[in-house]
Write a protein that holds these residues in place. Structure first.
Motif, PDB file in Angstrom:
ATOM      1  N   GLY A 124       0.730  -1.147   0.088  1.00  0.00           N
ATOM      2  CA  GLY A 124      -0.071   0.045  -0.016  1.00  0.00           C
ATOM      3  C   GLY A 124       1.007   1.163   0.050  1.00  0.00           C
ATOM      4  N   ILE A 125       0.380   2.105  -0.532  1.00  0.00           N
ATOM      5  CA  ILE A 125       0.888   3.331  -0.527  1.00  0.00           C
ATOM      6  C   ILE A 125       0.175   4.306   0.764  1.00  0.00           C
ATOM      7  CG2 ILE A 125       1.323   5.841  -1.705  1.00  0.00           C
ATOM      8  CD1 ILE A 125       0.976   4.449  -4.440  1.00  0.00           C
ATOM      9  N   ARG A 126       0.824   4.207   1.721  1.00  0.00           N
ATOM     10  CA  ARG A 126       0.493   4.698   3.043  1.00  0.00           C
ATOM     11  C   ARG A 126       0.604   6.351   2.860  1.00  0.00           C
ATOM     12  NH1 ARG A 126       1.280   3.825   8.669  1.00  0.00           N
ATOM     13  NH2 ARG A 126      -0.207   5.359   9.793  1.00  0.00           N
TER      14      ARG A 126
ATOM     15  N   GLU B 259      11.793   5.191  11.494  1.00  0.00           N
ATOM     16  CA  GLU B 259      11.033   3.727  11.566  1.00  0.00           C
ATOM     17  C   GLU B 259      10.849   3.363  10.096  1.00  0.00           C
ATOM     18  OE1 GLU B 259       7.459   3.944  14.320  1.00  0.00           O
ATOM     19  OE2 GLU B 259       7.551   6.073  13.863  1.00  0.00           O
ATOM     20  N   VAL B 260      11.650   3.975   9.013  1.00  0.00           N
ATOM     21  CA  VAL B 260      11.599   3.375   7.814  1.00  0.00           C
ATOM     22  C   VAL B 260      13.013   2.493   7.638  1.00  0.00           C
ATOM     23  CG1 VAL B 260      12.279   4.156   5.326  1.00  0.00           C
ATOM     24  CG2 VAL B 260      10.798   5.520   6.915  1.00  0.00           C
ATOM     25  N   ASP B 261      12.628   1.523   6.927  1.00  0.00           N
ATOM     26  CA  ASP B 261      13.504   0.263   6.775  1.00  0.00           C
ATOM     27  C   ASP B 261      14.540   0.521   5.729  1.00  0.00           C
ATOM     28  OD1 ASP B 261      12.223  -1.079   8.812  1.00  0.00           O
ATOM     29  OD2 ASP B 261      10.909  -2.034   7.801  1.00  0.00           O
ATOM     30  N   LEU B 262      13.891   0.964   4.629  1.00  0.00           N
ATOM     31  CA  LEU B 262      14.669   0.905   3.362  1.00  0.00           C
ATOM     32  C   LEU B 262      14.404   2.215   2.569  1.00  0.00           C
ATOM     33  CD1 LEU B 262      16.695  -0.416   0.889  1.00  0.00           C
ATOM     34  CD2 LEU B 262      14.434  -1.300   0.110  1.00  0.00           C
TER      35      LEU B 262
ATOM     36  N   ALA C 120       7.145  -6.268  -0.957  1.00  0.00           N
ATOM     37  CA  ALA C 120       6.564  -7.618  -1.227  1.00  0.00           C
ATOM     38  C   ALA C 120       7.006  -8.917  -0.640  1.00  0.00           C
ATOM     39  CB  ALA C 120       6.008  -7.861  -2.812  1.00  0.00           C
ATOM     40  N   SER C 121       8.709  -8.572  -0.885  1.00  0.00           N
ATOM     41  CA  SER C 121       9.469  -9.887  -0.657  1.00  0.00           C
ATOM     42  C   SER C 121       9.208 -10.045   0.871  1.00  0.00           C
ATOM     43  CB  SER C 121      10.901  -9.581  -0.649  1.00  0.00           C
ATOM     44  OG  SER C 121      11.348  -8.512   0.345  1.00  0.00           O
ATOM     45  N   GLY C 122       8.711  -9.315   1.684  1.00  0.00           N
ATOM     46  CA  GLY C 122       8.498  -9.662   3.196  1.00  0.00           C
ATOM     47  C   GLY C 122       9.604  -9.252   4.168  1.00  0.00           C
ATOM     48  N   GLU C 123      10.723  -8.944   3.634  1.00  0.00           N
ATOM     49  CA  GLU C 123      11.964  -8.656   4.150  1.00  0.00           C
ATOM     50  C   GLU C 123      11.870  -7.191   4.731  1.00  0.00           C
ATOM     51  OE1 GLU C 123      15.665 -10.220   2.538  1.00  0.00           O
ATOM     52  OE2 GLU C 123      14.094 -11.408   1.206  1.00  0.00           O
ATOM     53  N   TYR C 124      11.189  -6.161   4.271  1.00  0.00           N
ATOM     54  CA  TYR C 124      11.048  -5.072   4.651  1.00  0.00           C
ATOM     55  C   TYR C 124       9.666  -4.701   5.006  1.00  0.00           C
ATOM     56  CZ  TYR C 124      15.786  -4.773   2.894  1.00  0.00           C
ATOM     57  OH  TYR C 124      17.175  -4.855   2.716  1.00  0.00           O
ATOM     58  N   ARG C 125       9.451  -3.924   5.977  1.00  0.00           N
ATOM     59  CA  ARG C 125       8.048  -3.444   6.460  1.00  0.00           C
ATOM     60  C   ARG C 125       7.621  -2.077   6.104  1.00  0.00           C
ATOM     61  NH1 ARG C 125       4.884  -7.179   9.035  1.00  0.00           N
ATOM     62  NH2 ARG C 125       5.886  -8.844   9.628  1.00  0.00           N
ATOM     63  N   ARG C 126       8.873  -1.089   5.999  1.00  0.00           N
ATOM     64  CA  ARG C 126       8.229   0.302   5.371  1.00  0.00           C
ATOM     65  C   ARG C 126       9.512   0.813   4.634  1.00  0.00           C
ATOM     66  NH1 ARG C 126       7.136   2.612  10.134  1.00  0.00           N
ATOM     67  NH2 ARG C 126       5.030   2.119  10.132  1.00  0.00           N
ATOM     68  N   VAL C 127       9.083   0.882   3.505  1.00  0.00           N
ATOM     69  CA  VAL C 127       9.856   1.516   2.302  1.00  0.00           C
ATOM     70  C   VAL C 127       9.560   2.707   1.867  1.00  0.00           C
ATOM     71  CG1 VAL C 127      10.874   0.880  -0.032  1.00  0.00           C
ATOM     72  CG2 VAL C 127      10.311  -0.951   1.775  1.00  0.00           C
TER      73      VAL C 127
ATOM     74  N   LEU D 125       5.535   6.478   0.554  1.00  0.00           N
ATOM     75  CA  LEU D 125       5.958   5.714   1.905  1.00  0.00           C
ATOM     76  C   LEU D 125       5.119   4.344   1.635  1.00  0.00           C
ATOM     77  CD1 LEU D 125       7.602   5.888   4.260  1.00  0.00           C
ATOM     78  CD2 LEU D 125       5.349   6.653   5.591  1.00  0.00           C
ATOM     79  N   LEU D 126       5.799   3.223   1.531  1.00  0.00           N
ATOM     80  CA  LEU D 126       4.964   1.979   1.182  1.00  0.00           C
ATOM     81  C   LEU D 126       4.967   1.240   2.584  1.00  0.00           C
ATOM     82  CD1 LEU D 126       6.710   1.102  -2.214  1.00  0.00           C
ATOM     83  CD2 LEU D 126       4.526   2.502  -1.720  1.00  0.00           C
ATOM     84  N   GLU D 127       3.873   0.421   2.687  1.00  0.00           N
ATOM     85  CA  GLU D 127       3.818  -0.357   3.957  1.00  0.00           C
ATOM     86  C   GLU D 127       2.788  -1.452   3.590  1.00  0.00           C
ATOM     87  OE1 GLU D 127       2.275   1.512   7.365  1.00  0.00           O
ATOM     88  OE2 GLU D 127       3.514   3.174   7.379  1.00  0.00           O
ATOM     89  N   ARG D 128       2.923  -2.485   4.261  1.00  0.00           N
ATOM     90  CA  ARG D 128       1.883  -3.861   3.955  1.00  0.00           C
ATOM     91  C   ARG D 128       0.318  -3.045   4.062  1.00  0.00           C
ATOM     92  NH1 ARG D 128       4.006  -9.141   6.788  1.00  0.00           N
ATOM     93  NH2 ARG D 128       6.185  -9.328   5.711  1.00  0.00           N
ATOM     94  N   CYS D 129      -0.579  -3.598   3.319  1.00  0.00           N
ATOM     95  CA  CYS D 129      -1.705  -3.522   3.252  1.00  0.00           C
ATOM     96  C   CYS D 129      -2.626  -4.684   3.247  1.00  0.00           C
ATOM     97  CB  CYS D 129      -2.274  -2.336   2.522  1.00  0.00           C
ATOM     98  SG  CYS D 129      -1.925  -2.767   0.634  1.00  0.00           S
ATOM     99  N   ARG D 130      -4.085  -4.580   3.252  1.00  0.00           N
ATOM    100  CA  ARG D 130      -4.731  -5.715   2.912  1.00  0.00           C
ATOM    101  C   ARG D 130      -4.540  -6.198   1.375  1.00  0.00           C
ATOM    102  NH1 ARG D 130     -10.919  -2.907   2.891  1.00  0.00           N
ATOM    103  NH2 ARG D 130     -11.281  -4.556   0.874  1.00  0.00           N
TER     104      ARG D 130
END
Lengths: 84, 350
Positions: free
Chosen positions: B15-17, B83-86, B139-146, B177-182
């Motif tokens: 998701g585009i947060r 809190e940004v990972d990448l 999407a790889s699952g290795e980063y939570r906030r890009v 700012l990308l984060e996991r979404c539904r």
């Protein structure tokens, strides 16, 4: 061709050289700005901006769109009319 | 030949947060350009559609613009840059050739602990190409906030004797700012297309240039100058971008009538209108900002999204098409199902 016409043509050749890098000896009254001199619309705008500065003659966009050759531009600058 | 594969299945969407933006303070009007270029305000408005553009201050570089956009995105999302990972920085105007500009973006934004790198996807296409890189990392699952930062000081690549690029471009930055979404929301199908046979249609040429008196002419990047063929770019954009968008929608089983907003690269106002006309879509389903900002290269698509969001033109669930195109020649198009805050709260982010 009168002396006045020669002066206008010579000045125009210098301006074309300045904005488009085409040497004066390669320019004739029959030269088309786009087809023969390789100018695009932006370069043609630059040409007429420089003409305005050198000649003091404002050539509106709607007019210079209809001046497609060096000779037509010379005629407009000398007589204020768009050649048929 | 279709060499596309099928994306791996996952339990979350990308998701585009938030979309952050930053435009330098200095406003340059067409009348200002008439002072330094052989051009006309009226002609620029009628043929390019730009009225003003922004220009970075002398001490502002790509990382300054990018860091400001990243901080803005984080502020909108209510998170700290730390809190940004990448951090992925899409740019063709790096502060230095090495290290990556992302390093300075991380430092200046206070994204302490993040790792980062740059993506040069040819300036303007970056609005989708760099987003796609970031989306795939998330999407790889290795980063939570890009944070995908698009930043360029385009005006520093100018040959101020060449009005072509100079009347079009402005400086600016944006940040997705990308984060996991539904899983049924966020960045969906994305198509990337490149044609290297038209490498020089719009590019930064490296060559020696001189003034008429023979003195060397340089840009802020030395012997590198933005160079373009307006005719070639116009034909490419209006002729091929609609086809890629139609292919994107067809692959997703969608129609142009299903799309709520088209966020198109702001190459030229009349190119945007030409693409909308070719798609047969009314112009009220896009947002333009080229009138105010010029062509900001990679930042232009996210800045359109930001503007659309501010105008209340984006609602959760909206179908949005992003299309970024230019130097390459390349086209990136992405289908995005817009997220609302609840779409992010629905999945764990720890």
């Amino acid at each position: 061709m009168t002396a006045v016409q020669s002066d206008t043509l010579q000045a125009l050749k210098e301006i074309v050289d300045e904005v488009a890098g085409v040497p004066a000896e390669d320019i004739t009254p029959e030269s088309s700005f786009i087809d023969d001199l390789g100018m695009d619309s932006l370069t043609i705008v630059s040409l007429f901006v420089l003409i305005q500065r050198r000649f003091g003659t404002d050539v509106p966009n709607a007019v210079f769109d209809r001046l497609t050759t060096v000779g037509q531009a010379v005629a407009y600058l000398e007589h204020g009319e768009i050649p048929a | 030949m279709d060499i596309s594969g099928t994306p791996l299945a996952r339990s979350w969407g990308v998701g585009i947060r938030a979309v952050g933006g930053y435009l330098p303070e200095k406003v340059v009007s067409n009348a200002d350009l008439e002072e330094v270029l052989l051009t006309r305000d009226e002609w620029i408005r009628e043929n390019i559609g730009v009225e003003t553009r922004r220009m970075a201050a002398e001490d502002e570089w790509t990382s300054d613009l990018g860091a400001a956009a990243l901080k803005d995105a984080c502020a909108r999302a209510g998170v700290s840059p730390s809190e940004v990972d990448l951090v992925i920085c899409g740019t063709y105007t790096p502060d230095n050739m090495a290290p990556p500009t992302a390093m300075r973006v991380i430092e200046k934004a206070g994204a302490h602990g993040a790792t980062g790198f740059d993506v040069n996807s040819g300036a303007c296409p970056g609005g989708v190409f760099a987003l796609d890189v970031g989306a795939k990392y998330l999407a790889s699952g290795e980063y939570r906030r890009v944070a995908v930062v698009l930043a360029d000081v385009n005006t520093r690549t100018m040959d101020w004797k060449d009005p072509g690029p100079a009347v079009i471009f402005g400086d600016g930055a944006a940040c997705y700012l990308l984060e996991r979404c539904r899983p049924d929301r966020g960045v969906g199908l994305t198509l990337l297309r490149s044609d290297p046979s038209r490498y020089e249609a719009v590019w930064v040429a490296r060559e020696k240039r001189t003034l008429r008196d023979g003195r060397p002419l340089t840009s802020a990047f030395g012997d590198n100058f933005a160079t373009l063929s307006g005719k070639a770019v116009h034909e490419f954009a209006v002729g091929e971008v609609p086809e890629v968008i139609e292919e994107l929608l067809a692959r997703a089983g969608q129609d142009v009538s299903d799309v709520d907003l088209f966020a198109l690269h702001q190459a030229n106002l009349y190119i945007v209108r030409g693409i909308m006309a070719a798609l047969g879509v009314p112009e009220d389903r896009t947002v333009t900002n080229i009138q105010k900002y010029g062509n900001t290269s990679g930042a232009s698509v996210p800045l359109v999204l930001r503007e659309a969001d501010d105008l209340g033109r984006l609602s959760p669930g909206d179908q949005v098409v992003l299309a970024a195109f230019g130097s390459g020649l390349s086209i990136g198009a992405a289908l995005v199902r817009w997220c609302g805050p609840e779409d992010f709260e629905a999945v764990a982010t720890t």
